[in-house]
Design an enzyme around this catalytic site. Structure first.
Site, PDB file in Angstrom:
ATOM      1  N   LYS A  85       0.805  -1.228   0.000  1.00  0.00           N
ATOM      2  CA  LYS A  85       0.000   0.000   0.000  1.00  0.00           C
ATOM      3  C   LYS A  85       0.842   1.284   0.000  1.00  0.00           C
ATOM      4  O   LYS A  85       0.453   2.282  -0.571  1.00  0.00           O
ATOM      5  CB  LYS A  85      -0.949  -0.002   1.200  1.00  0.00           C
ATOM      6  CG  LYS A  85      -2.035  -1.072   1.058  1.00  0.00           C
ATOM      7  CD  LYS A  85      -3.389  -0.513   1.340  1.00  0.00           C
ATOM      8  CE  LYS A  85      -4.503  -1.375   0.786  1.00  0.00           C
ATOM      9  NZ  LYS A  85      -4.468  -2.790   1.227  1.00  0.00           N
ATOM     10  N   GLU A 107     -10.109   7.061   2.374  1.00  0.00           N
ATOM     11  CA  GLU A 107     -11.089   6.113   2.890  1.00  0.00           C
ATOM     12  C   GLU A 107     -10.343   4.868   3.373  1.00  0.00           C
ATOM     13  O   GLU A 107      -9.233   4.604   2.919  1.00  0.00           O
ATOM     14  CB  GLU A 107     -12.062   5.699   1.769  1.00  0.00           C
ATOM     15  CG  GLU A 107     -11.534   4.598   0.824  1.00  0.00           C
ATOM     16  CD  GLU A 107     -10.330   5.003  -0.025  1.00  0.00           C
ATOM     17  OE1 GLU A 107     -10.053   6.210  -0.133  1.00  0.00           O
ATOM     18  OE2 GLU A 107      -9.666   4.104  -0.574  1.00  0.00           O
ATOM     19  N   SER A 374       1.457  -9.722  -1.273  1.00  0.00           N
ATOM     20  CA  SER A 374       1.097  -8.310  -1.128  1.00  0.00           C
ATOM     21  C   SER A 374       1.337  -7.765   0.284  1.00  0.00           C
ATOM     22  O   SER A 374       1.541  -6.570   0.447  1.00  0.00           O
ATOM     23  CB  SER A 374      -0.365  -8.095  -1.517  1.00  0.00           C
ATOM     24  OG  SER A 374      -1.211  -8.973  -0.788  1.00  0.00           O
TER      25      SER A 374
HETATM   26  C1  LIG Z   1      -5.341  -3.825   0.762  1.00  0.00           C
HETATM   27  C2  LIG Z   1      -4.670  -5.102   0.540  1.00  0.00           C
HETATM   28  C3  LIG Z   1      -4.992  -5.943  -0.555  1.00  0.00           C
HETATM   29  C4  LIG Z   1      -6.103  -5.659  -1.510  1.00  0.00           C
HETATM   30  O1  LIG Z   1      -5.997  -4.491  -2.254  1.00  0.00           O
HETATM   31  P1  LIG Z   1      -5.634  -4.466  -3.798  1.00  0.00           P
HETATM   32  O2  LIG Z   1      -5.902  -3.053  -4.168  1.00  0.00           O
HETATM   33  O3  LIG Z   1      -6.514  -5.443  -4.498  1.00  0.00           O
HETATM   34  O4  LIG Z   1      -4.206  -4.835  -3.916  1.00  0.00           O
HETATM   35  C5  LIG Z   1      -4.263  -7.100  -0.719  1.00  0.00           C
HETATM   36  N1  LIG Z   1      -3.285  -7.454   0.122  1.00  0.00           N
HETATM   37  C6  LIG Z   1      -2.949  -6.696   1.192  1.00  0.00           C
HETATM   38  C7  LIG Z   1      -1.866  -7.150   2.093  1.00  0.00           C
HETATM   39  C8  LIG Z   1      -3.626  -5.493   1.426  1.00  0.00           C
HETATM   40  O5  LIG Z   1      -3.288  -4.737   2.482  1.00  0.00           O
END
Ligand SMILES: *Cc1c(COP(=O)(O)O)cnc(C)c1O
Length: 391
Positions: A85, A107, A374
């Site tokens: 993020k 948000e 992610s």
């Molecule tokens: C917010 C988040 C997501 C989902 O958001 P995308 O915009 O689809 O990437 C996925 N993995 C993690 C660790 C997140 O914090």
């Protein structure tokens, strides 16, 4: 507006009249700065020394052994804040600064984007307000506390169901009245134009690095690239590095909840119908009357009833495939990666891993897969403990 922000028929800017000049100003600033040398040098500096880029591409040999093919992990979990993020919040935060804005709003649902915004609000010394549904505030008290520690104000949103989609509506409404000094830092590759383009751009560092690292470490491109999909930002970020390489399969994994068949899930691309939400035309989870349905999965970070417009086009064109992983399999994946590699994955990211586990024995042993991790799962340990107590 200079661009239409269309991906096929998807995307666009279906917003109230008052928002058009605001989005136009943002679009103009983005195109002015995104290739500007000083801006790029500034961003690169923050990416490296604040965020932690480049992130490693790690060959997970013991997890690979289980799957029966080669799995390389793109380690976005090592980024500052514990997820991808911050790539986006640093990029948009810097853009806000270059535009001369002094205040940021955002948000948040699960609180992760709110926290990543609060972090850079502190970093850049900007007054920060995070709009968050009252139900989410209750569910995500740790992130609320962290945001406040960073100096952000958390604005409770009571309307609707008190969740993410209501928080977005309120933040947009607030923005129209405070546009002079306020920048709206949107959290995923969705919403009205130009956000899907901007967020993808700031997340494309993932794909660019992963492609270079594949060539350098593996000596070729992977056969498949896999990522989880909420709004779609981490997935579009890594896909962007490979989308022109026609032989690389792209797979996005959505939240199937307890079961996709039961109807309570967040598998927008797998089970949604085209509609309009938050200013964009995209696949959308809705009932027969077109009412947006509440999403529910084990990972709050994937609970968004729509999805980025570019993913909709990638689905229709067949360039990318989208599947859903159900909660039980996601927990299996969370446990397996932790046991085999000593890496605790976020439950969101565990959806991508669950898909890989489902391919065990179905792909040739020489297959190379790059999976985007992610985020890290420290935040999810308590949730997992409830379903799978460790004795
Ligand atoms: C917010 C988040 C997501 C989902 O958001 P995308 O915009 O689809 O990437 C996925 N993995 C993690 C660790 C997140 O914090």
């Amino acid at each position: 507006m200079k661009e239409k922000g269309r991906f096929g028929d998807y995307g666009g800017f279906y917003v109230p009249e008052v928002l058009i000049p605001v989005l136009e100003e943002l679009e103009e600033a983005y195109y002015k700065y995104y290739k500007d040398e000083r801006f790029l040098a500034d961003l690169d500096n923050y990416y490296r020394h604040y965020g932690g880029r480049p992130t490693p591409l790690y060959f997970a040999s013991r997890f690979s052994e289980y799957c029966g093919f080669k799995v390389y992990i793109k380690r976005e979990d090592l980024m500052h804040g514990g997820a991808h993020k911050v790539n986006n919040t640093l990029g948009q935060g810097l853009l806000a600064k270059y535009m001369g804005k002094t205040k940021i709003i955002a948000e948040t649902g699960a609180g992760q984007h709110g926290l990543a915004t609060a972090m850079i609000g502190a970093l850049f010394g900007m007054e920060t307000k995070i709009f968050m549904g009252v139900v989410d505030i209750e569910r995500q008290s740790v992130n609320v506390h962290k945001m406040k520690l960073c100096g952000a104000e958390v604005v409770p949103v009571e309307c609707g169901t008190g969740t993410l989609k209501d928080a977005i509506n309120d933040a947009l409404r607030y923005w129209t009245a405070h546009v002079e000094d306020t920048f709206y830092l949107f959290g995923s590759a969705c919403g009205p134009h130009p956000y899907p383009t901007i967020v993808k751009h700031f997340q494309s560092c993932i794909g660019k690095e992963a492609r270079e690292q594949s060539l350098e470490q593996i000596g070729r491109l992977p056969d498949m690239v896999v990522a989880c999909v909420g709004g779609g930002s981490n997935a579009i970020g890594i896909f962007s590095g490979f989308v022109d390489d026609k032989d690389v399969r792209l797979v996005g994994v959505e939240a199937g909840g307890k079961s996709v068949a039961s109807g309570n899930h967040a598998a927008t691309l797998v089970a949604g119908r085209v509609g309009i939400l938050h200013g964009a035309k995209a696949y959308l989870l809705q009932d027969e009357e077109g009412q947006v349905t509440e999403t529910e999965s084990i990972s709050a970070g994937l609970d968004y009833p729509s999805v980025g417009p570019e993913h909709c086009l990638l689905k229709d064109s067949g360039r990318a495939e989208y599947v859903a992983a159900e909660d039980d399999k996601v927990l299996d994946a969370f446990e397996l990666l932790t046991k085999k590699e000593g890496i605790i994955p976020a439950l969101e990211s565990s959806h991508a891993l669950a898909y890989l586990m489902s391919q065990k024995g179905k792909l040739p042993a020489e297959t190379v897969v790059v999976v985007n991790l992610s985020g890290r799962g420290d935040k999810d340990v308590g949730i997992v403990e409830k379903y799978r107590p460790v004795n």
